[in-house]
Design a protein around this motif. Structure first.
Motif, mmCIF file in Angstrom:
data_model
loop_
_atom_site.group_PDB
_atom_site.id
_atom_site.type_symbol
_atom_site.label_atom_id
_atom_site.label_comp_id
_atom_site.label_asym_id
_atom_site.label_seq_id
_atom_site.Cartn_x
_atom_site.Cartn_y
_atom_site.Cartn_z
ATOM 1 N N LEU A 25 -17.969 17.007 -53.764
ATOM 2 C CA LEU A 25 -16.989 17.253 -52.682
ATOM 3 C C LEU A 25 -15.769 16.799 -53.306
ATOM 4 C CD1 LEU A 25 -16.322 19.353 -50.398
ATOM 5 C CD2 LEU A 25 -16.642 17.392 -49.155
ATOM 6 N N ASN A 26 -15.690 15.559 -53.533
ATOM 7 C CA ASN A 26 -14.572 14.838 -54.218
ATOM 8 C C ASN A 26 -13.996 15.354 -55.333
ATOM 9 O OD1 ASN A 26 -12.728 12.211 -54.382
ATOM 10 N ND2 ASN A 26 -13.972 12.062 -56.133
ATOM 11 N N LEU A 93 -13.128 12.200 -42.450
ATOM 12 C CA LEU A 93 -12.049 11.495 -42.875
ATOM 13 C C LEU A 93 -11.968 11.245 -44.276
ATOM 14 C CD1 LEU A 93 -13.574 8.500 -40.339
ATOM 15 C CD2 LEU A 93 -11.456 9.856 -40.060
ATOM 16 N N GLY A 94 -12.978 11.275 -45.006
ATOM 17 C CA GLY A 94 -12.658 11.058 -46.580
ATOM 18 C C GLY A 94 -11.869 12.328 -47.059
ATOM 19 N N ALA A 95 -11.925 13.477 -46.761
ATOM 20 C CA ALA A 95 -11.101 14.732 -47.087
ATOM 21 C C ALA A 95 -9.711 14.448 -46.597
ATOM 22 C CB ALA A 95 -11.852 15.956 -46.198
ATOM 23 N N GLY A 112 -6.614 23.222 -47.593
ATOM 24 C CA GLY A 112 -7.907 23.426 -47.506
ATOM 25 C C GLY A 112 -8.808 22.283 -47.104
ATOM 26 N N ILE A 113 -8.670 21.221 -47.697
ATOM 27 C CA ILE A 113 -9.386 20.256 -47.412
ATOM 28 C C ILE A 113 -9.036 19.359 -46.146
ATOM 29 C CG2 ILE A 113 -10.239 19.679 -49.768
ATOM 30 C CD1 ILE A 113 -8.487 17.313 -50.020
ATOM 31 N N LEU A 114 -7.791 19.645 -45.847
ATOM 32 C CA LEU A 114 -7.285 19.038 -44.685
ATOM 33 C C LEU A 114 -7.774 19.605 -43.453
ATOM 34 C CD1 LEU A 114 -3.427 18.477 -45.310
ATOM 35 C CD2 LEU A 114 -5.152 16.852 -44.491
ATOM 36 N N GLY A 117 -11.515 18.692 -43.042
ATOM 37 C CA GLY A 117 -11.369 17.418 -42.484
ATOM 38 C C GLY A 117 -11.303 17.192 -41.081
ATOM 39 N N ALA A 118 -10.330 18.058 -40.519
ATOM 40 C CA ALA A 118 -9.954 18.625 -39.141
ATOM 41 C C ALA A 118 -11.145 19.176 -38.320
ATOM 42 C CB ALA A 118 -8.884 19.024 -38.893
ATOM 43 N N VAL A 119 -12.067 19.936 -39.009
ATOM 44 C CA VAL A 119 -13.096 20.470 -38.626
ATOM 45 C C VAL A 119 -14.463 19.571 -38.461
ATOM 46 C CG1 VAL A 119 -14.478 22.332 -38.781
ATOM 47 C CG2 VAL A 119 -12.339 22.911 -38.967
ATOM 48 N N PHE A 120 -14.538 19.096 -39.468
ATOM 49 C CA PHE A 120 -15.665 18.206 -39.824
ATOM 50 C C PHE A 120 -15.868 17.007 -38.668
ATOM 51 C CE2 PHE A 120 -17.805 18.659 -44.153
ATOM 52 C CZ PHE A 120 -17.544 20.112 -43.967
ATOM 53 N N ILE A 121 -14.751 16.257 -38.477
ATOM 54 C CA ILE A 121 -14.845 15.175 -37.457
ATOM 55 C C ILE A 121 -15.099 15.515 -36.192
ATOM 56 C CG2 ILE A 121 -13.133 13.355 -36.571
ATOM 57 C CD1 ILE A 121 -11.726 13.435 -38.969
#
Length: 207
Positions: A25-26, A93-95, A112-114, A117-121
């Protein structure tokens, strides 16, 4: 396979999957939007190694999910629940940190990655929070049920009153009613209330 062995395998498989998934992913986050092949493709071509990173991301996801699946508690408790929580929260958090601090992320991929991240947390924290609240409610219900039993045994509640309150355990106000009845019973036992006062206040608490 014993329960401990399953949990140990779950941790190893899940953690390895998360490491591979996070690495893939990174790397893909540095790619942004791209396409490969086709005569009508107008976006830029994907850099070398993009498909390798994609396969790594998929393999890591499969290993992570498999680690959760083989744990004793699954998503309900224990290893599986924590793999889910740590995985989604750490990836989220990493994203967000990567998008906010690293210039290697293209502008077309930053948003997109922001969002990811906001969805994953909340997805990661939501399940463990929900399970914790459910256990709190279950513990509270058990405690109230035990208190009711003690009040019935002490003769504070009649059979009908006990049955009525027991049928109301799921109601939000029942725990408070039982606490009031316990307090009244203690005051009555210490002689702070007359029988008439106790009966009147008990009637008000049960109303």
């Amino acid at each position: 396979m014993t329960g401990r062995s399953r949990d140990a395998l779950s941790i190893v498989l899940g953690a390895a999957g998360l490491l591979v998934l996070g690495f893939g992913l990174n790397q893909l986050a540095n790619t942004g939007s791209c396409s490969s092949g086709g005569p009508y493709i107008s976006t830029r071509s994907c850099p070398s190694g993009t498909w390798t990173m994609t396969y790594l991301l998929l393999a890591g996801t499969v290993a992570w999910v498999a680690g959760i699946a083989i744990s004793r508690g699954g998503l309900n408790k224990g290893t599986g629940l924590w793999l889910w929580t740590v995985g989604f929260t750490a990836l989220g958090l990493g994203a967000i940190i990567k998008a906010a601090t690293q210039d290697s992320v293209p502008s077309d991929g930053r948003l997109g990655i922001l969002i990811m991240g906001a969805v994953f947390i909340p997805v990661g924290l939501g399940l463990v929070t929900g399970n914790w609240l459910e256990r709190r409610r279950s513990t509270a219900g058990t405690s109230v049920r035990a208190s009711l039993g003690r009040l019935r045994s002490a003769g504070v509640l009649t059979r009908d009153e006990f049955a009525r309150l027991k049928g109301m355990l799921a109601d939000p106000g029942t725990e408070q009613r039982v606490a009031v009845l316990q307090h009244l019973a203690e005051d009555n036992a210490r002689g702070l209330l007359t029988e008439a006062e106790f009966a009147d206040r008990k009637r008000s608490a049960l109303a």
